[in-house]
Design a protein around this motif. Structure first.
Motif, short mmCIF file in Angstrom:
data_model
loop_
_atom_site.label_atom_id
_atom_site.label_comp_id
_atom_site.label_asym_id
_atom_site.label_seq_id
_atom_site.Cartn_x
_atom_site.Cartn_y
_atom_site.Cartn_z
N LEU A 196 0.83 -1.20 0.00
CA LEU A 196 0.00 0.00 0.00
C LEU A 196 0.87 1.25 0.00
O LEU A 196 1.97 1.26 0.57
N ARG A 197 0.39 2.31 -0.59
CA ARG A 197 1.13 3.56 -0.66
C ARG A 197 0.60 4.48 0.44
O ARG A 197 -0.25 5.35 0.21
N PHE A 198 1.10 4.24 1.65
CA PHE A 198 0.56 4.91 2.82
C PHE A 198 0.72 6.42 2.76
O PHE A 198 -0.07 7.15 3.37
N GLN A 199 1.72 6.90 2.03
CA GLN A 199 1.89 8.35 1.94
C GLN A 199 0.69 9.02 1.27
O GLN A 199 0.44 10.20 1.48
N HIS A 200 -0.08 8.25 0.48
CA HIS A 200 -1.27 8.79 -0.16
C HIS A 200 -2.54 8.47 0.63
O HIS A 200 -3.63 8.87 0.20
N ILE A 201 -2.41 7.75 1.74
CA ILE A 201 -3.55 7.49 2.62
C ILE A 201 -3.60 8.50 3.75
O ILE A 201 -4.66 9.02 4.09
N ILE A 202 -2.44 8.81 4.32
CA ILE A 202 -2.41 9.69 5.49
C ILE A 202 -2.44 11.17 5.12
O ILE A 202 -2.23 12.03 5.96
N ALA B 179 4.71 0.77 13.64
CA ALA B 179 6.11 0.81 13.18
C ALA B 179 6.18 1.09 11.68
O ALA B 179 7.20 1.58 11.19
N TRP B 180 5.13 0.78 10.94
CA TRP B 180 5.08 1.12 9.52
C TRP B 180 4.68 2.58 9.32
O TRP B 180 5.20 3.26 8.43
N LEU B 181 3.75 3.06 10.12
CA LEU B 181 3.16 4.38 9.89
C LEU B 181 4.01 5.52 10.42
O LEU B 181 4.07 6.59 9.80
N SER B 182 4.68 5.32 11.55
CA SER B 182 5.44 6.41 12.18
C SER B 182 6.49 7.00 11.24
O SER B 182 6.58 8.23 11.11
N PRO B 183 7.29 6.21 10.56
CA PRO B 183 8.28 6.79 9.63
C PRO B 183 7.62 7.58 8.49
O PRO B 183 8.19 8.54 7.99
N ILE B 184 6.41 7.15 8.09
CA ILE B 184 5.73 7.84 6.99
C ILE B 184 5.21 9.18 7.46
O ILE B 184 5.28 10.18 6.74
N TYR B 185 4.67 9.24 8.69
CA TYR B 185 4.25 10.53 9.25
C TYR B 185 5.44 11.50 9.27
O TYR B 185 5.34 12.67 8.87
N LYS B 186 6.58 11.01 9.74
CA LYS B 186 7.77 11.85 9.83
C LYS B 186 8.22 12.31 8.45
O LYS B 186 8.54 13.48 8.23
N LEU C 246 8.50 16.22 7.09
CA LEU C 246 9.77 16.79 6.62
C LEU C 246 9.68 17.24 5.16
O LEU C 246 10.23 18.27 4.78
N THR C 247 8.98 16.45 4.37
CA THR C 247 8.82 16.82 2.96
C THR C 247 8.01 18.10 2.83
O THR C 247 8.30 18.96 1.99
N VAL D 50 5.77 15.34 -5.71
CA VAL D 50 7.04 15.67 -5.05
C VAL D 50 8.18 15.02 -5.80
O VAL D 50 8.02 14.02 -6.51
N ASN D 51 9.37 15.56 -5.59
CA ASN D 51 10.57 15.03 -6.21
C ASN D 51 11.06 13.84 -5.39
O ASN D 51 11.30 13.96 -4.20
N LEU D 52 11.23 12.70 -6.04
CA LEU D 52 11.67 11.50 -5.33
C LEU D 52 13.18 11.36 -5.33
O LEU D 52 13.70 10.34 -4.91
N GLY D 53 13.89 12.35 -5.77
CA GLY D 53 15.35 12.25 -5.80
C GLY D 53 15.92 12.05 -4.42
O GLY D 53 16.95 11.37 -4.25
N ASN D 54 15.30 12.61 -3.40
CA ASN D 54 15.72 12.41 -2.02
C ASN D 54 15.10 11.13 -1.50
O ASN D 54 13.89 10.93 -1.56
N ALA D 55 15.91 10.23 -0.98
CA ALA D 55 15.42 8.94 -0.52
C ALA D 55 14.34 9.07 0.54
O ALA D 55 13.46 8.22 0.66
N GLU D 56 14.36 10.16 1.32
CA GLU D 56 13.36 10.32 2.37
C GLU D 56 11.95 10.48 1.79
O GLU D 56 10.97 10.16 2.45
N ASN D 57 11.86 10.98 0.57
CA ASN D 57 10.54 11.16 -0.04
C ASN D 57 9.95 9.85 -0.52
O ASN D 57 8.81 9.83 -0.98
N LYS D 58 10.66 8.76 -0.43
CA LYS D 58 10.15 7.47 -0.83
C LYS D 58 9.56 6.72 0.35
O LYS D 58 9.35 5.54 0.28
#
Length: 498
Positions: free
Chosen positions: A317-323, A341-348, A352-353, A490-498
């Motif tokens: 699932l693409r949680f960044q598009h759910i939250i 543990a899956w969702l917390s890094p995505i919130y962060k 940041l993005t 968003v630009n996915l060039g930065n690994a954090e945006n993935k």
């Protein structure tokens, strides 16, 4: 045996030819076709090895000069009825799965399997009887009977779509290419809700690439557009994993609806005896999950013993598009299906993005990377019920900018509707977006009759600017019609945006 040979030799259609290699490239015949192809790798036995020395005298002397039998053609129902069904003049017995067939070597040698085992010293060792030990549970006596019978007639025997996987399994075991090709043709023409999953599994098992691709594409188009309790019960774990992963999945509404689809599929997987309608299914799945989690503390369902096997599927699932909106996020929190543990890094990552986008004034993605787009685009879609002008927008949160989509019979239009002072990431009036728009029409059998896509493209929008992204030919459109979009803001060039 002598009577059989004299009858066959009198038939003008009986043909012996020297071997000519023929490569099989895709199906050589569809149901009802009279064409046959045979692979040169079948290794058909010599006539002397097949029939034994006591039978050689029954043939004209020149027959012994041919090394291979290519095929036997019978132009009437005589061979099928009298030789196969009645077993007259049989010279070999086949025993398998508790049933016995009285057959004939002259016909069996069309099977690559029997052409090999009838070679050499077989006659002395087996005395005219072959016992087949078949461990493949897909093969039954009915499918074996069909394949044996097909060797006795030029015409394709009748077979229903639901019988095809079993017949294909038997044909692949016995290496009867003509029946394999017949099955492949039927499968391509009859992919539907009742057959798609069994066809997919059979095509994967027996390496029918075109059928496998056709089944997967049907599922990508219909899994969410035409949902079905029966269909969801048939989709196995591996197949659902691949569907959830794909950016070509035609998603109705938004990513949260992909989540709900996986949730009801999981419920049916764990409760296969449940009977009800699609309208009832989501509520029953929610009630079941709520009741189950009432007795579980501190962990999510996917972390429980019962839920562990579903983790690989839900991870796609693409949680960044759910939250990105409160309603969807609330559903995730209340269900307690997904591990924190899956969702917390995505919130962060999303926070940041957002900050990076606001403070640096980035304009969005700059290049198209097909591999990244396959994993990270926002998937959404809706149905156009009848001809007319329609306008709507999908919520993309503050990381994107509200794109308003307009559909008419002549074109599809995208328009930026960002407010310049709303404090969102889109306060930079010039923004880039990667998008792909796909239009699909279906017939009454859920088969795609029309499909058009823009492919992935980058557009630059200024505030309130609108652009025509797809032109349409009104003469080829039928309704209802579905429109599906993939977006990346968003630009996915930065690994954090993935």
């Amino acid at each position: 045996m002598g009577l059989l040979i004299s009858r066959v030799l009198r038939c003008r259609d009986f043909i012996l030819v020297e071997p000519q290699p023929e490569a099989i490239d895709g199906p050589g015949c569809l149901s009802g076709s009279r064409k046959r192809k045979r692979s040169s790798s079948d290794g058909l036995a010599t006539s002397s090895n097949v029939y034994g020395s006591q039978n050689q005298g029954m043939y004209p002397h020149q027959v012994l000069n041919y090394i291979y039998w290519k095929r036997v053609k019978i132009s009437s129902n005589y061979a099928y009825q009298n030789l196969f069904l009645d077993g007259n003049d049989s010279d070999i017995t086949i025993r398998a799965l508790g049933r016995t067939w009285c057959l004939h070597k002259v016909f069996l040698c069309q099977s690559g399997y029997f052409a090999n085992i009838l070679k050499g010293t077989w006659r002395e060792a087996h005395h005219g009887v072959i016992n087949l030990i078949i461990k493949n549970e897909d093969i039954d006596t009915r499918s074996l009977h069909f394949v044996f019978g097909s060797l006795y007639t030029e015409a394709d025997l009748s077979i229903t779509p639901l019988e095809v996987p079993q017949v294909l399994a038997a044909a692949c075991l016995l290496r009867v290419d003509r029946v394999i090709q017949q099955c492949e043709g039927i499968m391509k023409a009859t992919i539907n809700r009742n057959t798609v999953c069994s066809y997919y599994l059979a095509a994967e098992t027996y390496r029918l690439k075109a059928v496998k691709t056709g089944c997967f594409e049907w599922l990508l188009c219909n899994l969410m557009v035409h949902p079905s309790v029966a269909l969801y019960k048939e989709v196995d774990m591996k197949l659902m994993y691949l569907l959830a992963l794909s950016s070509d999945l035609l998603v109705m509404q938004k990513e949260i609806d992909v989540y709900n689809t996986l949730k009801i599929w999981m419920f049916l997987y764990l409760n296969p005896c449940w009977n009800g309608t699609m309208k009832q299914l989501l509520q029953h799945a929610n009630n079941w999950l709520s009741t189950h989690m009432a007795y579980v503390d501190n962990i999510s369902f996917l972390e429980s013993e019962e839920g562990l096997i579903f983790q690989p599927v839900f991870k796609k699932l693409r949680f960044q598009h759910i939250i990105c909106d409160l309603t969807s996020t609330t559903i995730l929190e209340q269900d307690r299906l997904i591990p924190m543990a899956w969702l917390s890094p995505i919130y962060k990552q999303q926070w940041l993005t957002l900050l990076r986008t606001q403070e640096s004034g980035v304009t969005g993605p700059q290049v198209i990377n097909e591999q990244e787009l396959e994993e990270y685009t926002m998937r959404c879609g809706t149905m156009i019920p009848k001809d007319g002008r329609y306008t709507w927008k999908w919520s993309v949160g503050r990381l994107g900018f509200p794109l308003r989509v307009t559909f008419t019979r002549q074109c599809v239009i995208l328009r930026q509707r960002c407010q310049p002072c709303d404090g969102s990431a889109c306060q930079n009036h010039i923004r880039n977006v990667i998008f792909r728009i796909t239009l699909v029409c279906f017939d009454s059998n859920k088969r795609v009759t029309f499909r058009k896509t823009t492919g992935y493209k980058i557009l630059t929008f200024e505030y309130k600017e609108e652009q025509i992204v797809m032109k349409l030919d009104s003469d080829v459109l039928t309704f209802p019609m579905c429109i599906f979009c993939n977006f990346l803001f968003v630009n996915l060039g930065n690994a954090e945006n993935k």
